[in-house]
Structure formats: structure tokens, C-alpha cells
Design a protein around this motif. Structure first.
Motif, PDB file in Angstrom:
ATOM      1  N   PRO A 283       0.793  -1.242   0.000  1.00 56.10           N
ATOM      2  CA  PRO A 283       0.000   0.000   0.000  1.00 56.10           C
ATOM      3  C   PRO A 283       0.820   1.284   0.000  1.00 56.10           C
ATOM      4  N   HIS A 284       2.147   1.179   0.112  1.00 53.32           N
ATOM      5  CA  HIS A 284       2.954   2.386   0.245  1.00 53.32           C
ATOM      6  C   HIS A 284       3.079   3.185  -1.047  1.00 53.32           C
ATOM      7  N   SER A 285       2.715   2.601  -2.176  1.00 52.19           N
ATOM      8  CA  SER A 285       2.685   3.357  -3.428  1.00 52.19           C
ATOM      9  C   SER A 285       1.904   2.580  -4.474  1.00 52.19           C
ATOM     10  N   LYS A 286       1.456   3.284  -5.497  1.00 52.20           N
ATOM     11  CA  LYS A 286       0.749   2.631  -6.602  1.00 52.20           C
ATOM     12  C   LYS A 286       1.676   1.669  -7.338  1.00 52.20           C
ATOM     13  N   VAL A 287       2.946   2.027  -7.421  1.00 51.27           N
ATOM     14  CA  VAL A 287       3.925   1.153  -8.076  1.00 51.27           C
ATOM     15  C   VAL A 287       3.971  -0.196  -7.366  1.00 51.27           C
ATOM     16  N   ASN A 288       4.066  -0.164  -6.040  1.00 48.60           N
ATOM     17  CA  ASN A 288       4.091  -1.410  -5.267  1.00 48.60           C
ATOM     18  C   ASN A 288       2.859  -2.258  -5.568  1.00 48.60           C
ATOM     19  N   THR A 289       1.701  -1.610  -5.587  1.00 47.15           N
ATOM     20  CA  THR A 289       0.444  -2.326  -5.807  1.00 47.15           C
ATOM     21  C   THR A 289       0.404  -2.973  -7.180  1.00 47.15           C
ATOM     22  N   ILE A 290       0.868  -2.261  -8.200  1.00 47.74           N
ATOM     23  CA  ILE A 290       0.858  -2.792  -9.563  1.00 47.74           C
ATOM     24  C   ILE A 290       1.740  -4.032  -9.669  1.00 47.74           C
ATOM     25  N   TYR A 291       2.941  -3.960  -9.105  1.00 42.10           N
ATOM     26  CA  TYR A 291       3.848  -5.114  -9.154  1.00 42.10           C
ATOM     27  C   TYR A 291       3.354  -6.256  -8.266  1.00 42.10           C
ATOM     28  N   PHE A 292       2.848  -5.914  -7.069  1.00 44.95           N
ATOM     29  CA  PHE A 292       2.384  -6.936  -6.130  1.00 44.95           C
ATOM     30  C   PHE A 292       1.198  -7.720  -6.700  1.00 44.95           C
ATOM     31  N   ALA A 293       0.348  -7.046  -7.473  1.00 43.67           N
ATOM     32  CA  ALA A 293      -0.844  -7.688  -8.031  1.00 43.67           C
ATOM     33  C   ALA A 293      -0.508  -8.792  -9.030  1.00 43.67           C
ATOM     34  N   THR A 294       0.729  -8.867  -9.491  1.00 46.67           N
ATOM     35  CA  THR A 294       1.109  -9.937 -10.417  1.00 46.67           C
ATOM     36  C   THR A 294       1.176 -11.291  -9.721  1.00 46.67           C
ATOM     37  N   GLY A 295       1.312 -11.283  -8.381  1.00 53.69           N
ATOM     38  CA  GLY A 295       1.330 -12.531  -7.622  1.00 53.69           C
ATOM     39  C   GLY A 295       2.672 -13.224  -7.553  1.00 53.69           C
ATOM     40  N   TYR A 296       3.717 -12.593  -8.041  1.00 46.75           N
ATOM     41  CA  TYR A 296       5.021 -13.255  -8.085  1.00 46.75           C
ATOM     42  C   TYR A 296       5.805 -13.143  -6.778  1.00 46.75           C
ATOM     43  N   PHE A 297       5.414 -12.240  -5.874  1.00 50.06           N
ATOM     44  CA  PHE A 297       6.107 -12.149  -4.589  1.00 50.06           C
ATOM     45  C   PHE A 297       5.099 -11.899  -3.482  1.00 50.06           C
ATOM     46  N   SER A 298       5.501 -12.261  -2.260  1.00 53.75           N
ATOM     47  CA  SER A 298       4.627 -12.088  -1.103  1.00 53.75           C
ATOM     48  C   SER A 298       4.964 -10.802  -0.367  1.00 53.75           C
ATOM     49  N   VAL A 299       4.116 -10.451   0.600  1.00 52.64           N
ATOM     50  CA  VAL A 299       4.389  -9.274   1.433  1.00 52.64           C
ATOM     51  C   VAL A 299       5.707  -9.451   2.173  1.00 52.64           C
ATOM     52  N   LEU A 300       5.945 -10.656   2.679  1.00 50.67           N
ATOM     53  CA  LEU A 300       7.194 -10.923   3.407  1.00 50.67           C
ATOM     54  C   LEU A 300       8.408 -10.783   2.499  1.00 50.67           C
ATOM     55  N   ASP A 301       8.296 -11.272   1.264  1.00 51.52           N
ATOM     56  CA  ASP A 301       9.394 -11.097   0.294  1.00 51.52           C
ATOM     57  C   ASP A 301       9.728  -9.616   0.135  1.00 51.52           C
ATOM     58  N   GLN A 302       8.690  -8.813  -0.003  1.00 53.58           N
ATOM     59  CA  GLN A 302       8.907  -7.382  -0.220  1.00 53.58           C
ATOM     60  C   GLN A 302       9.507  -6.719   1.012  1.00 53.58           C
ATOM     61  N   ILE A 303       9.008  -7.071   2.190  1.00 50.24           N
ATOM     62  CA  ILE A 303       9.539  -6.475   3.424  1.00 50.24           C
ATOM     63  C   ILE A 303      11.030  -6.767   3.565  1.00 50.24           C
ATOM     64  N   LYS A 304      11.411  -8.035   3.360  1.00 51.03           N
ATOM     65  CA  LYS A 304      12.824  -8.426   3.494  1.00 51.03           C
ATOM     66  C   LYS A 304      13.711  -7.624   2.554  1.00 51.03           C
ATOM     67  N   TYR A 305      13.314  -7.599   1.289  1.00 47.49           N
ATOM     68  CA  TYR A 305      14.146  -6.952   0.279  1.00 47.49           C
ATOM     69  C   TYR A 305      14.162  -5.435   0.451  1.00 47.49           C
ATOM     70  N   ALA A 306      13.001  -4.860   0.812  1.00 46.86           N
ATOM     71  CA  ALA A 306      12.900  -3.408   0.911  1.00 46.86           C
ATOM     72  C   ALA A 306      13.647  -2.852   2.113  1.00 46.86           C
ATOM     73  N   ILE A 307      13.572  -3.540   3.256  1.00 46.28           N
ATOM     74  CA  ILE A 307      14.285  -3.048   4.443  1.00 46.28           C
ATOM     75  C   ILE A 307      15.787  -3.016   4.179  1.00 46.28           C
ATOM     76  N   ILE A 308      16.281  -4.049   3.481  1.00 42.63           N
ATOM     77  CA  ILE A 308      17.701  -4.075   3.119  1.00 42.63           C
ATOM     78  C   ILE A 308      18.014  -2.933   2.156  1.00 42.63           C
ATOM     79  N   THR A 309      17.155  -2.768   1.149  1.00 44.68           N
ATOM     80  CA  THR A 309      17.369  -1.703   0.157  1.00 44.68           C
ATOM     81  C   THR A 309      17.390  -0.331   0.812  1.00 44.68           C
ATOM     82  N   CYS A 310      16.450  -0.091   1.721  1.00 44.02           N
ATOM     83  CA  CYS A 310      16.386   1.207   2.401  1.00 44.02           C
ATOM     84  C   CYS A 310      17.624   1.452   3.254  1.00 44.02           C
ATOM     85  N   PHE A 311      18.099   0.399   3.945  1.00 43.39           N
ATOM     86  CA  PHE A 311      19.298   0.548   4.769  1.00 43.39           C
ATOM     87  C   PHE A 311      20.507   0.860   3.888  1.00 43.39           C
TER      88      PHE A 311
END
Length: 497
Positions: free
Chosen positions: A450-478
Motif C-alpha cells: 500500500p505504500h505506493s501505486k507502483v508497489n500495488t501494480i507489481y504486487f498484483a502480479t502474484g510473483y512475490f509475497s508481502v514478506l518477500d517485499q519487506i525483506k528486500y525493501a528493508i535491506i534496500t532502504c538501509f
């Protein structure tokens, strides 16, 4: 195969991502947003004026806080909140003259945003972006890893030409789906699918941080930096300061993604290039609209990139805003352009929101209300005891992870950049540098769908889970915050910032 790819694109167009049901907390925020905003406004407006704060500053804080609550809880559209704020500022005496509030819709940054929407519409209508993306993948994407890398490069290149994160995601996702269909990647199971879609989210955000005109929030941030901090940040200043950090961050997170989601066990890549070449072939020869769009975009980028030399070349300077308006004009001119006014998808609600945000933010700044707030925050957090180096780092990391609270990067910019400018002034630091470094983090809205429309568009494809995104994004942000912090003390100095 072409039928399959056509059906995929048709599904994307006809079946946009479904909205996830709101949580009880979000529903509660919507329900209680208006009464809380009213109560807080009345308390701040009628309380005894604190020491060191002027009555005008107190009124500005009251409106700003109430508007902030409404922008965050969204019981009404954010542009309606801005309209109410513009109306209230002169009515209650938070600004001396109504022109101060009403004139914000005429700020040069608003014109820059209007032109950005016109350019985006031209890019989409002409099919120029799609042609370029397919050409890049079929020419350079010989292996799965190379394909992933090419998709990242395309995102970075498109950031210069398509000043909308959502538009770029809308352009890239169908291409990714065509690739994954050809590779026989199964949604929810394929690591190639996870890596491709997550790196699409990351690349969209990180590339946006590198180009000033890649999103309206960058432009708004520059407006605050130049108006309130006395800066002179232009297109090339932003590009030279931010793009190296964006590239380094993306390279590091690319390899992290490959490690997190290993694609070694997937090997259905044999016929991919044939299908993608067929998709490119279907576009046919360069259309007249594509030729027009190419010329307009090339002229625009050249003018943006050579702003420091205009005086010597032409005898006058063409500003970033003037260049953008010129590009929009060329897109709309009969015979010369490729759009009519109805096809220019200008989001006027965002224009009105930005105008209100500027009006409230500027009132808070000019009344010294922001300075008073920051002094008290500094005292409460003990930042005034910290070294300036530590303050820079703390602010960058706070700014980076602030998207966990604010789902709109535009709202984050409106709230945080003026606050950081006031903080720097109160501590005797350079407000331009602190605000610029913080602004470079604002596009990293990547941790949850929900943090952006971009996230929603990619997430709707079903190829990754919320947990996948959290793991990768927290690392990316750090990684991003660390690289920006390091850059501030090294690269910024080399640039003379």
C-alpha cells in the motif's frame, strides 16, 4: 506465443490491480480523522500562546496540524483538505494577505508538474517507451541475469523521459509478464519472478531518486529547498548529487536480490527472445507520433542538461520550468505535437493538493512556527547535543524509513522537508545540504504494497509475497540511507555542495 503475450497485456489493461480491503486501523483513521482534526485545531488555536511563539505562528501551526491529520487519515480527498487550508489561512489571520495563499497555484513548480503530466501522456500514447524497452531486452538480455540487469537499466533510462513512477510501472509490468510467461515462471513459486518484480519495484523507486523530474515530489522538495533554504538546486545539481548514489544502491541491491532469490534452478529460457522480438516486430516502423515524441524528449533533456551554458549560447537562460512548459507546448501544438488537451492526463487534484501544501508550509515557515516546533523537538530528542555529523545521519535514516508511517511521498515531502530546513537553521547547519540529502530518500516508498501505486501494480502480479517485499525493501532502504550518508560527507564535498 504472440497470442499468449497479447492476452497478458489485455488482462493487465482490463483487470487493474484490485484494491486490498482496508484494515480496522485504517477504517478507524478514516472515521475519526475529521473529529480529531477539528479538536486538535481548536485546542491549538485557543490555547495560550507559548513563549517564543507569535499569534500568527500559533494559527499557522493549528491549520498545518489539522491539515496534516486529514492528509494522513484521508477521511476526505487530500485536495479538498488543501482547498480548505487555502481558504482558512487568510480568514483566521495566519497570513496577512489572501494573495499569499491563493497565489500558490501559480508557483513555477505547479507549471513544472503540469508539463510533466503532458510529457507522460505523450510517452504513453506514442508507444516510444514500450518500443525502447523491448529493443533493450531483445538486444542485451541474453541470460536471465542479463535480462534482470537490462530491466533495471531500462527503469533508470525511462526515469529521464517519463516523469511518473506509476506510468513507468504500468509500462514495465506487461513486459515483465511477457518475459515470465515465456520463461514459464509460476507466480508465487518462481524465484526469477520474485527477483524480476521486486527489482522492478526497487529500480522504479531508486531511479526516481536520481532524476529531479522523475516524480512530482522531487520537484516539490526542490521548491522548498530553493524557496525556504535559499538554495539554487537545478536539474543538473540534483542529477550529479543523487544519481551516483542511486546507481551504487541499485548495484548493491541487485546482487543482494540474486542471493536472496537464487534463479540457478530455473532454466526455461530457450524461446524467450523469439517471442519478445515478435512483440517488437508488431510495433512496426517508427510511427510519426514516436518520431515527434523522440524529438521533443531529446530537446527537453538537452535543455535540462545544459542549463548552465544557456547564457553563453543564447544570451538568456531557459529555466527547468520554462523547458518543461516548452516541451508541454510542443506536445500539444497542432501539427507539431501528438496530443490534444483531452489526451493530456493532467491530475488537477494533485495540482490543488500541492498548492495547498505549499500555502500551509510557507505560512508555517514565514510565521516562524516551524522554527519554534523544531527547536522544541530538538530539545526533546537531544539533537542539539549531537554532532552535526550524527544529526545528518539520523535525519537521513529517519527520512528514509518515514514512509512506513506516511503512504504518500508527496505528503512526506510537504511535512518533512520544511521541518528539516528549520532544524538545520536552528542548529547552524547548512539547510540546503540537509534537505537535499533527506529529499533523496523520499522516493523509497517500497516496503509494503500500500505504500505506493507502483508497489500495488507489481504486487498484483502474484510473483512475490508481502514478506518477500519487506525483506528486500528493508535491506534496500538501509543500503540507500547508508550510501546517501556516505555520499553527503564525500561526493557532496567534491561537487562543492
Amino acid at each position: 506465443m504472440s497470442d499468449v503475450s497479447m492476452s497478458i497485456e489485455k488482462d493487465i489493461k482490463e483487470s487493474p490491480p484490485t484494491k486490498k480491503p482496508k484494515s480496522k486501523f485504517e477504517e478507524g483513521m478514516k472515521r475519526w480523522g475529521i473529529p480529531i482534526a477539528i479538536i486538535v485545531f481548536l485546542l491549538l488555536f485557543y490555547m495560550p500562546t507559548p513563549e517564543g511563539l507569535t499569534p500568527v505562528g500559533q494559527k499557522s501551526i493549528a491549520i498545518f496540524t489539522a491539515a496534516l491529520i486529514l492528509w494522513i487519515t484521508t477521511p476526505i480527498p487530500i485536495y479538498l483538505t488543501s482547498m480548505m487550508a487555502i481558504l482558512l489561512l487568510p480568514l483566521i489571520g495566519a497570513v496577512k494577505d489572501q494573495e499569499v495563499a491563493f497565489a500558490t497555484l501559480g508557483f513555477d513548480v505547479i507549471w513544472l508538474m503540469v508539463s510533466a503530466f503532458i510529457l507522460t501522456s505523450a510517452m504513453i500514447k506514442s508507444n516510444l517507451g514500450r518500443r525502447f524497452a523491448l529493443w533493450m531486452v531483445t538486444t542485451f538480455g541474453r541470460t536471465p541475469k542479463m535480462t534482470l540487469l537490462v530491466l533495471i537499466i531500462i527503469n533508470f533510462v525511462l526515469a529521464f523521459f517519463v516523469p511518473s513512477t506509476t506510468a513507468r510501472a504500468t509500462l514495465m509490468v506487461p513486459i515483465c509478464l511477457i518475459l515470465l510467461e515465456v520463461y514459464k515462471a509460476i507466480p508465487g513459486e518462481s524465484n526469477l519472478g520474485r527477483a524480476m518484480m521486486l527489482q522492478g519495484v526497487q529500480a522504479d523507486a531508486v531511479a526516481t531518486s536520481g532524476v529531479m523530474t522523475a516524480t512530482s515530489s522531487n520537484i516539490i522538495a526542490v521548491g522548498f529547498i530553493n524557496d525556504q533554504a535559499g538554495g539554487h538546486i537545478g536539474y543538473m545539481d540534483w542529477l550529479l548529487a543523487s544519481m551516483p548514489t542511486a546507481i551504487i544502491t541499485m548495484i548493491i541491491t541487485f546482487f543482494i536480490g540474486i542471493k536472496l532469490f537464487s534463479i540457478k534452478g530455473e532454466s526455461n529460457f530457450q524461446n524467450a527472445m523469439g517471442t519478445l522480438k515478435e512483440e517488437l516486430k508488431k510495433l512496426g516502423k517508427f510511427s510519426l507520433d514516436e518520431k515527434k515524441a523522440s524529438i521533443i524528449f531529446i530537446v527537453t533533456v538537452i535543455l535540462w542538461a545544459t542549463g548552465d551554458y544557456h547564457k553563453n549560447w543564447f544570451g538568456f537562460e531557459i529555466s527547468t520550468e520554462q523547458t518543461a512548459v516548452l516541451a508541454g507546448l510542443l506536445c500539444l501544438l497542432p501539427r507539431i505535437g501528438l496530443l490534444n488537451w483531452k489526451e493530456a492526463n493532467i491530475k488537477w487534484e494533485l495540482m490543488v493538493f500541492a498548492a495547498g501544501a505549499y500555502a500551509v508550509g510557507n505560512a508555517l515557515d514565514k510565521s516562524k512556527g516551524a522554527e519554534w516546533i523544531i527547536k522544541n523537538v530538538v530539545s526533546a530528542l537531544g539533537l542539539e547535543q549531537m554532532s552535526h555529523t550524527l544529526v545528518y545521519i539520523v535525519v537521513i535514516f529517519l527520512s528514509m524509513y518515514s514512509h512506513l508511517i506516511f503512504t504518500s511521498k508527496t505528503v512526506r515531502v510537504t511535512i518533512l522537508i520544511p521541518a528539516f530546513i528549520a532544524l538545520a537553521k536552528s542548529l547552524g547547519m547548512d539547510p540546503v545540504i540537509l534537505a537535499l540529502a533527506a529529499a533523496m530518500t523520499m522516493t523509497y516508498t517500497i516496503t509494503l504494497p500500500p505504500h505506493s501505486k507502483v508497489n500495488t501494480i507489481y504486487f498484483a502480479t502474484g510473483y512475490f509475497s508481502v514478506l518477500d517485499q519487506i525483506k528486500y525493501a528493508i535491506i534496500t532502504c538501509f543500503v540507500g540511507a547508508s550510501v546517501i550518508s556516505l555520499s553527503l560527507f564525500t561526493w557532496f564535498k567534491i561537487l562543492g555542495l
